[in-house]
Motif scaffolding. Structure first.
Motif, PDB file in Angstrom:
ATOM      1  N   VAL A  95       0.844  -1.192   0.000  1.00 15.50           N
ATOM      2  CA  VAL A  95       0.000   0.000   0.000  1.00 15.50           C
ATOM      3  C   VAL A  95       0.883   1.247   0.000  1.00 15.50           C
ATOM      4  O   VAL A  95       0.772   2.101  -0.877  1.00 15.50           O
ATOM      5  N   ALA A  96       1.751   1.342   0.999  1.00 14.27           N
ATOM      6  CA  ALA A  96       2.629   2.507   1.111  1.00 14.27           C
ATOM      7  C   ALA A  96       3.780   2.179   2.048  1.00 14.27           C
ATOM      8  O   ALA A  96       3.620   1.391   2.982  1.00 14.27           O
ATOM      9  N   THR A  97       4.931   2.795   1.784  1.00 19.74           N
ATOM     10  CA  THR A  97       6.076   2.648   2.670  1.00 19.74           C
ATOM     11  C   THR A  97       6.725   4.006   2.895  1.00 19.74           C
ATOM     12  O   THR A  97       6.534   4.946   2.102  1.00 19.74           O
ATOM     13  N   ILE A  98       7.494   4.086   3.966  1.00 19.84           N
ATOM     14  CA  ILE A  98       8.207   5.322   4.287  1.00 19.84           C
ATOM     15  C   ILE A  98       9.538   4.955   4.933  1.00 19.84           C
ATOM     16  O   ILE A  98       9.605   4.085   5.814  1.00 19.84           O
ATOM     17  N   THR A  99      10.599   5.597   4.470  1.00 21.22           N
ATOM     18  CA  THR A  99      11.921   5.333   5.026  1.00 21.22           C
ATOM     19  C   THR A  99      12.132   6.150   6.299  1.00 21.22           C
ATOM     20  O   THR A  99      11.341   7.046   6.615  1.00 21.22           O
ATOM     21  N   SER A 100      13.227   5.859   6.990  1.00 16.56           N
ATOM     22  CA  SER A 100      13.534   6.626   8.193  1.00 16.56           C
ATOM     23  C   SER A 100      13.798   8.082   7.867  1.00 16.56           C
ATOM     24  O   SER A 100      13.629   8.957   8.720  1.00 16.56           O
ATOM     25  N   GLY A 101      14.181   8.353   6.619  1.00 14.08           N
ATOM     26  CA  GLY A 101      14.413   9.730   6.195  1.00 14.08           C
ATOM     27  C   GLY A 101      13.179  10.436   5.672  1.00 14.08           C
ATOM     28  O   GLY A 101      13.235  11.625   5.332  1.00 14.08           O
ATOM     29  N   GLY A 102      12.069   9.702   5.578  1.00 18.36           N
ATOM     30  CA  GLY A 102      10.809  10.322   5.175  1.00 18.36           C
ATOM     31  C   GLY A 102      10.429  10.150   3.714  1.00 18.36           C
ATOM     32  O   GLY A 102       9.399  10.670   3.282  1.00 18.36           O
ATOM     33  N   SER A 103      11.215   9.399   2.949  1.00 16.64           N
ATOM     34  CA  SER A 103      10.840   9.153   1.560  1.00 16.64           C
ATOM     35  C   SER A 103       9.686   8.165   1.503  1.00 16.64           C
ATOM     36  O   SER A 103       9.698   7.148   2.208  1.00 16.64           O
ATOM     37  N   THR A 104       8.713   8.464   0.662  1.00 24.87           N
ATOM     38  CA  THR A 104       7.504   7.643   0.614  1.00 24.87           C
ATOM     39  C   THR A 104       7.321   6.970  -0.739  1.00 24.87           C
ATOM     40  O   THR A 104       7.846   7.440  -1.758  1.00 24.87           O
ATOM     41  N   ASN A 105       6.572   5.891  -0.704  1.00 25.44           N
ATOM     42  CA  ASN A 105       6.227   5.159  -1.913  1.00 25.44           C
ATOM     43  C   ASN A 105       4.796   4.668  -1.772  1.00 25.44           C
ATOM     44  O   ASN A 105       4.431   4.165  -0.695  1.00 25.44           O
ATOM     45  N   TYR A 106       3.995   4.825  -2.830  1.00 27.00           N
ATOM     46  CA  TYR A 106       2.588   4.440  -2.770  1.00 27.00           C
ATOM     47  C   TYR A 106       2.225   3.534  -3.941  1.00 27.00           C
ATOM     48  O   TYR A 106       2.740   3.686  -5.046  1.00 27.00           O
ATOM     49  N   ALA A 107       1.291   2.647  -3.682  1.00 22.20           N
ATOM     50  CA  ALA A 107       0.691   1.904  -4.784  1.00 22.20           C
ATOM     51  C   ALA A 107      -0.115   2.879  -5.632  1.00 22.20           C
ATOM     52  O   ALA A 107      -0.705   3.840  -5.107  1.00 22.20           O
ATOM     53  N   ASP A 108      -0.147   2.648  -6.935  1.00 28.03           N
ATOM     54  CA  ASP A 108      -0.887   3.544  -7.823  1.00 28.03           C
ATOM     55  C   ASP A 108      -2.352   3.658  -7.422  1.00 28.03           C
ATOM     56  O   ASP A 108      -2.968   4.716  -7.563  1.00 28.03           O
ATOM     57  N   SER A 109      -2.907   2.580  -6.908  1.00 29.38           N
ATOM     58  CA  SER A 109      -4.326   2.548  -6.584  1.00 29.38           C
ATOM     59  C   SER A 109      -4.703   3.452  -5.412  1.00 29.38           C
ATOM     60  O   SER A 109      -5.890   3.748  -5.213  1.00 29.38           O
ATOM     61  N   VAL A 110      -3.713   3.871  -4.616  1.00 28.71           N
ATOM     62  CA  VAL A 110      -4.032   4.704  -3.450  1.00 28.71           C
ATOM     63  C   VAL A 110      -3.431   6.099  -3.530  1.00 28.71           C
ATOM     64  O   VAL A 110      -3.690   6.937  -2.651  1.00 28.71           O
ATOM     65  N   LYS A 111      -2.653   6.376  -4.562  1.00 31.78           N
ATOM     66  CA  LYS A 111      -2.022   7.704  -4.695  1.00 31.78           C
ATOM     67  C   LYS A 111      -3.085   8.785  -4.723  1.00 31.78           C
ATOM     68  O   LYS A 111      -4.095   8.663  -5.415  1.00 31.78           O
ATOM     69  N   GLY A 112      -2.846   9.843  -3.958  1.00 30.91           N
ATOM     70  CA  GLY A 112      -3.784  10.950  -3.900  1.00 30.91           C
ATOM     71  C   GLY A 112      -4.892  10.763  -2.888  1.00 30.91           C
ATOM     72  O   GLY A 112      -5.629  11.711  -2.590  1.00 30.91           O
ATOM     73  N   ARG A 113      -5.035   9.550  -2.356  1.00 29.35           N
ATOM     74  CA  ARG A 113      -6.087   9.279  -1.367  1.00 29.35           C
ATOM     75  C   ARG A 113      -5.508   8.901  -0.005  1.00 29.35           C
ATOM     76  O   ARG A 113      -6.087   9.242   1.023  1.00 29.35           O
ATOM     77  N   PHE A 114      -4.387   8.208  -0.003  1.00 25.48           N
ATOM     78  CA  PHE A 114      -3.770   7.753   1.245  1.00 25.48           C
ATOM     79  C   PHE A 114      -2.494   8.547   1.504  1.00 25.48           C
ATOM     80  O   PHE A 114      -1.772   8.910   0.570  1.00 25.48           O
ATOM     81  N   THR A 115      -2.213   8.767   2.779  1.00 25.23           N
ATOM     82  CA  THR A 115      -0.984   9.443   3.170  1.00 25.23           C
ATOM     83  C   THR A 115      -0.331   8.672   4.309  1.00 25.23           C
ATOM     84  O   THR A 115      -0.962   8.408   5.333  1.00 25.23           O
ATOM     85  N   ILE A 116       0.945   8.327   4.109  1.00 25.07           N
ATOM     86  CA  ILE A 116       1.691   7.640   5.156  1.00 25.07           C
ATOM     87  C   ILE A 116       2.581   8.645   5.869  1.00 25.07           C
ATOM     88  O   ILE A 116       3.133   9.557   5.251  1.00 25.07           O
ATOM     89  N   SER A 117       2.692   8.490   7.178  1.00 17.61           N
ATOM     90  CA  SER A 117       3.562   9.358   7.973  1.00 17.61           C
ATOM     91  C   SER A 117       4.202   8.523   9.075  1.00 17.61           C
ATOM     92  O   SER A 117       3.746   7.419   9.382  1.00 17.61           O
ATOM     93  N   ARG A 118       5.221   9.107   9.665  1.00 19.71           N
ATOM     94  CA  ARG A 118       6.017   8.321  10.610  1.00 19.71           C
ATOM     95  C   ARG A 118       6.579   9.227  11.692  1.00 19.71           C
ATOM     96  O   ARG A 118       6.990  10.363  11.411  1.00 19.71           O
ATOM     97  N   ASP A 119       6.612   8.711  12.911  1.00 16.09           N
ATOM     98  CA  ASP A 119       7.245   9.408  14.017  1.00 16.09           C
ATOM     99  C   ASP A 119       8.404   8.542  14.489  1.00 16.09           C
ATOM    100  O   ASP A 119       8.197   7.549  15.198  1.00 16.09           O
ATOM    101  N   ASN A 120       9.609   8.885  14.086  1.00 17.28           N
ATOM    102  CA  ASN A 120      10.780   8.072  14.415  1.00 17.28           C
ATOM    103  C   ASN A 120      11.056   8.016  15.919  1.00 17.28           C
ATOM    104  O   ASN A 120      11.598   7.033  16.422  1.00 17.28           O
ATOM    105  N   ALA A 121      10.711   9.081  16.613  1.00 13.56           N
ATOM    106  CA  ALA A 121      11.011   9.142  18.048  1.00 13.56           C
ATOM    107  C   ALA A 121      10.295   8.052  18.827  1.00 13.56           C
ATOM    108  O   ALA A 121      10.796   7.572  19.854  1.00 13.56           O
ATOM    109  N   ILE A 122       9.124   7.651  18.337  1.00 13.59           N
ATOM    110  CA  ILE A 122       8.357   6.624  19.056  1.00 13.59           C
ATOM    111  C   ILE A 122       8.063   5.413  18.162  1.00 13.59           C
ATOM    112  O   ILE A 122       7.221   4.586  18.495  1.00 13.59           O
ATOM    113  N   ASP A 123       8.765   5.335  17.018  1.00 15.71           N
ATOM    114  CA  ASP A 123       8.625   4.175  16.130  1.00 15.71           C
ATOM    115  C   ASP A 123       7.161   3.862  15.821  1.00 15.71           C
ATOM    116  O   ASP A 123       6.680   2.739  16.011  1.00 15.71           O
ATOM    117  N   THR A 124       6.469   4.873  15.357  1.00 16.65           N
ATOM    118  CA  THR A 124       5.061   4.723  15.004  1.00 16.65           C
ATOM    119  C   THR A 124       4.856   5.174  13.564  1.00 16.65           C
ATOM    120  O   THR A 124       5.435   6.175  13.133  1.00 16.65           O
TER     121      THR A 124
END
Length: 115
Positions: free
Chosen positions: A48-77
């Protein structure tokens, strides 16, 4: 021992929104990659989507523009904000993380989009 615990799944009408969260524990290091996969009945598990520790994201074409992935490295969430949900988004959503070449998976959370 690394554990990934998802939350936030449920039933929503088409066009609605849900927010999934995944809390990782058991590691003193930040995960290299975190993200979400999903598996619908009779289908293969898909990214569906991935995010690196540096914040780079990747999305499946089917969810682009509708889904947003985010990450909080401080609490591994990692979060997945899902908007404009469609019936075809119905699936079990799995949290995913990699660390030192090893893959880790959560137990999954059901997302059902139905009127």
């Amino acid at each position: 021992q690394v554990q990934l615990v998802e939350s936030g799944g449920g039933l929503v009408q088409p066009g609605g929104s849900l927010r999934l969260s995944c809390a990782a524990s058991g590691s003193i290091f930040s995960f290299d990659l975190m993200g979400w996969y999903r598996q619908a009945i009779t289908k293969e598990r898909e990214l569906v989507a991935t995010i690196t520790s540096g914040g780079s994201t990747n999305y499946a074409d089917s969810v682009k523009g509708r889904f947003t992935i985010s990450r909080d490295n401080a609490i591994d969430t990692v979060h997945l904000q899902m908007n404009s949900l469609k019936v075809e988004d119905t699936a079990v959503y799995y949290c995913y993380a990699t660390l030192g070449g090893r893959d880790y998976w959560g137990q999954g959370t059901q997302v059902t989009v139905s009127s």
